[in-house]
Design a protein around this motif. Structure first.
Motif, PDB file in Angstrom:
ATOM      1  N   TRP A 178     -13.184 -29.175 -44.187  1.00 31.88           N
ATOM      2  CA  TRP A 178     -13.912 -28.141 -43.580  1.00 31.88           C
ATOM      3  C   TRP A 178     -14.981 -28.931 -42.809  1.00 31.88           C
ATOM      4  CZ3 TRP A 178     -12.084 -28.031 -48.604  1.00 31.88           C
ATOM      5  CH2 TRP A 178     -11.141 -26.933 -48.736  1.00 31.88           C
ATOM      6  N   LEU A 179     -15.506 -28.603 -41.631  1.00 28.59           N
ATOM      7  CA  LEU A 179     -16.606 -29.133 -40.849  1.00 28.59           C
ATOM      8  C   LEU A 179     -17.608 -28.046 -40.856  1.00 28.59           C
ATOM      9  CD1 LEU A 179     -17.781 -31.014 -38.970  1.00 28.59           C
ATOM     10  CD2 LEU A 179     -16.734 -30.094 -37.298  1.00 28.59           C
ATOM     11  N   ASN A 180     -18.765 -28.359 -41.522  1.00 27.25           N
ATOM     12  CA  ASN A 180     -19.870 -27.381 -41.504  1.00 27.25           C
ATOM     13  C   ASN A 180     -19.523 -26.055 -42.163  1.00 27.25           C
ATOM     14  OD1 ASN A 180     -21.863 -29.109 -40.476  1.00 27.25           O
ATOM     15  ND2 ASN A 180     -21.350 -28.538 -38.574  1.00 27.25           N
ATOM     16  N   ASP A 181     -18.511 -26.016 -43.005  1.00 27.13           N
ATOM     17  CA  ASP A 181     -18.120 -24.785 -43.836  1.00 27.13           C
ATOM     18  C   ASP A 181     -17.114 -24.045 -43.105  1.00 27.13           C
ATOM     19  OD1 ASP A 181     -19.264 -25.049 -46.132  1.00 27.13           O
ATOM     20  OD2 ASP A 181     -21.186 -24.278 -45.494  1.00 27.13           O
ATOM     21  N   THR A 182     -16.428 -24.611 -41.911  1.00 24.96           N
ATOM     22  CA  THR A 182     -15.487 -23.981 -41.287  1.00 24.96           C
ATOM     23  C   THR A 182     -14.099 -25.089 -41.318  1.00 24.96           C
ATOM     24  OG1 THR A 182     -16.932 -22.986 -39.452  1.00 24.96           O
ATOM     25  CG2 THR A 182     -14.524 -23.168 -38.887  1.00 24.96           C
ATOM     26  N   GLN A 183     -13.142 -24.187 -41.964  1.00 24.36           N
ATOM     27  CA  GLN A 183     -11.976 -24.958 -42.155  1.00 24.36           C
ATOM     28  C   GLN A 183     -11.402 -25.600 -40.887  1.00 24.36           C
ATOM     29  OE1 GLN A 183      -8.842 -23.209 -44.463  1.00 24.36           O
ATOM     30  NE2 GLN A 183      -7.466 -24.810 -44.122  1.00 24.36           N
ATOM     31  N   ILE A 184     -10.872 -26.793 -40.620  1.00 18.44           N
ATOM     32  CA  ILE A 184     -10.335 -27.492 -39.469  1.00 18.44           C
ATOM     33  C   ILE A 184      -9.101 -28.166 -39.656  1.00 18.44           C
ATOM     34  CG2 ILE A 184     -12.752 -27.747 -38.582  1.00 18.44           C
ATOM     35  CD1 ILE A 184     -12.249 -30.818 -39.292  1.00 18.44           C
ATOM     36  N   ASP A 185      -8.330 -28.488 -38.466  1.00 16.45           N
ATOM     37  CA  ASP A 185      -7.233 -29.279 -38.694  1.00 16.45           C
ATOM     38  C   ASP A 185      -7.757 -30.659 -38.442  1.00 16.45           C
ATOM     39  OD1 ASP A 185      -4.742 -30.828 -38.176  1.00 16.45           O
ATOM     40  OD2 ASP A 185      -4.186 -29.317 -36.500  1.00 16.45           O
ATOM     41  N   ARG A 186      -7.583 -31.435 -39.416  1.00 15.36           N
ATOM     42  CA  ARG A 186      -8.155 -32.841 -39.247  1.00 15.36           C
ATOM     43  C   ARG A 186      -7.460 -33.808 -38.474  1.00 15.36           C
ATOM     44  NH1 ARG A 186      -6.288 -37.463 -42.154  1.00 15.36           N
ATOM     45  NH2 ARG A 186      -4.137 -37.202 -43.154  1.00 15.36           N
ATOM     46  N   PHE A 187      -6.248 -33.150 -37.598  1.00 18.42           N
ATOM     47  CA  PHE A 187      -5.592 -34.095 -36.664  1.00 18.42           C
ATOM     48  C   PHE A 187      -5.843 -33.572 -35.180  1.00 18.42           C
ATOM     49  CE2 PHE A 187      -2.709 -34.147 -40.326  1.00 18.42           C
ATOM     50  CZ  PHE A 187      -2.537 -35.513 -40.727  1.00 18.42           C
ATOM     51  N   THR A 188      -6.314 -32.371 -35.027  1.00 19.84           N
ATOM     52  CA  THR A 188      -6.840 -32.089 -33.905  1.00 19.84           C
ATOM     53  C   THR A 188      -8.279 -32.251 -33.803  1.00 19.84           C
ATOM     54  OG1 THR A 188      -5.174 -30.250 -33.879  1.00 19.84           O
ATOM     55  CG2 THR A 188      -6.753 -29.972 -32.225  1.00 19.84           C
ATOM     56  N   PRO A 189      -8.834 -32.871 -32.657  1.00 21.74           N
ATOM     57  CA  PRO A 189     -10.060 -33.044 -32.677  1.00 21.74           C
ATOM     58  C   PRO A 189     -11.014 -31.773 -32.739  1.00 21.74           C
ATOM     59  CG  PRO A 189      -9.096 -34.573 -31.044  1.00 21.74           C
ATOM     60  CD  PRO A 189      -8.065 -33.463 -31.545  1.00 21.74           C
ATOM     61  N   GLU A 195      -4.712 -41.998 -45.980  1.00 21.95           N
ATOM     62  CA  GLU A 195      -5.089 -41.383 -44.698  1.00 21.95           C
ATOM     63  C   GLU A 195      -6.047 -40.395 -44.899  1.00 21.95           C
ATOM     64  OE1 GLU A 195      -1.137 -39.784 -43.269  1.00 21.95           O
ATOM     65  OE2 GLU A 195      -0.033 -41.605 -43.877  1.00 21.95           O
ATOM     66  N   THR A 196      -7.240 -40.921 -44.537  1.00 23.78           N
ATOM     67  CA  THR A 196      -8.472 -40.004 -44.703  1.00 23.78           C
ATOM     68  C   THR A 196      -9.358 -39.676 -43.507  1.00 23.78           C
ATOM     69  OG1 THR A 196      -9.837 -41.900 -45.258  1.00 23.78           O
ATOM     70  CG2 THR A 196      -8.782 -40.852 -47.131  1.00 23.78           C
ATOM     71  N   GLY A 197      -8.555 -39.887 -42.279  1.00 27.24           N
ATOM     72  CA  GLY A 197      -9.320 -39.830 -41.081  1.00 27.24           C
ATOM     73  C   GLY A 197      -9.262 -38.349 -40.741  1.00 27.24           C
ATOM     74  N   VAL A 198     -10.557 -38.028 -40.117  1.00 30.68           N
ATOM     75  CA  VAL A 198     -10.657 -36.599 -39.399  1.00 30.68           C
ATOM     76  C   VAL A 198     -11.223 -37.137 -38.158  1.00 30.68           C
ATOM     77  CG1 VAL A 198     -12.081 -34.707 -39.499  1.00 30.68           C
ATOM     78  CG2 VAL A 198     -11.374 -35.700 -41.781  1.00 30.68           C
ATOM     79  N   MET A 199     -10.397 -36.255 -37.089  1.00 32.01           N
ATOM     80  CA  MET A 199     -10.906 -36.501 -35.685  1.00 32.01           C
ATOM     81  C   MET A 199     -11.819 -35.484 -35.134  1.00 32.01           C
ATOM     82  SD  MET A 199      -8.792 -38.860 -35.181  1.00 32.01           S
ATOM     83  CE  MET A 199      -8.870 -39.038 -33.605  1.00 32.01           C
TER      84      MET A 199
END
Length: 146
Positions: free
Chosen positions: A130-141, A19-23
């Motif tokens: 992290w997206l561009n050094d900002t931590q994100i929730d990988r399940f929420t787009p 499970e390596t998907g990021v939305m």
């Protein structure tokens, strides 16, 4: 005559999950969905490039024999008119357990996805992302503005 009894033990195969998907959602400054088919200046799988950091070098993802040759899938969000992109990130990690994936939309500057890769048994999952050094929730787009 005595015949030896031979017993066969079944080897149990452990459940394996990857499970390596990021939305991601990709929008313009005016909030136009740039993944929707037919959108002016929009993006599709042909004009999106993915690169994985492997042994210190970013290498393009191109697996023509796979179902998802670039490790991306674009689809319409269920019950919505919005489109999303699922990016399957690199599972090769550095010494600290972090993987690096670049995603480039057209000629725009690439976006960087860093991920903690968690391996347990035969399964692979993600911890923090992290997206561009900002931590994100990988399940929420996460919205990428282009």
């Amino acid at each position: 005559m005595i015949y030896p009894l031979v017993s066969c033990k079944k080897k149990l195969v452990a459940d394996v999950a990857v499970e390596t998907g990021v939305m991601l959602s990709v929008k313009s400054n005016a909030q136009t969905d740039l993944l929707a088919p037919g959108t002016a200046n929009g993006f599709n799988e042909q004009n999106i490039q993915v690169f994985n950091l492997i042994n210190g070098t970013y290498q393009p993802v191109n697996k023509p024999s796979m179902d998802l040759p670039k490790n991306i899938k674009i689809y319409k969000k269920q019950g919505s008119t919005e489109y999303q992109l699922e990016l399957f990130v690199n599972t090769e990690v550095d010494k600290s357990g972090i993987s690096y994936t670049l995603i480039q939309f057209g000629e725009n500057k690439p976006d960087t996805v860093k991920s903690e890769v968690v391996k347990k048994g035969g399964s692979i999952g993600l911890g923090k992302v992290w997206l561009n050094d900002t931590q994100i929730d990988r399940f929420t787009p996460s919205i990428v503005i282009k």
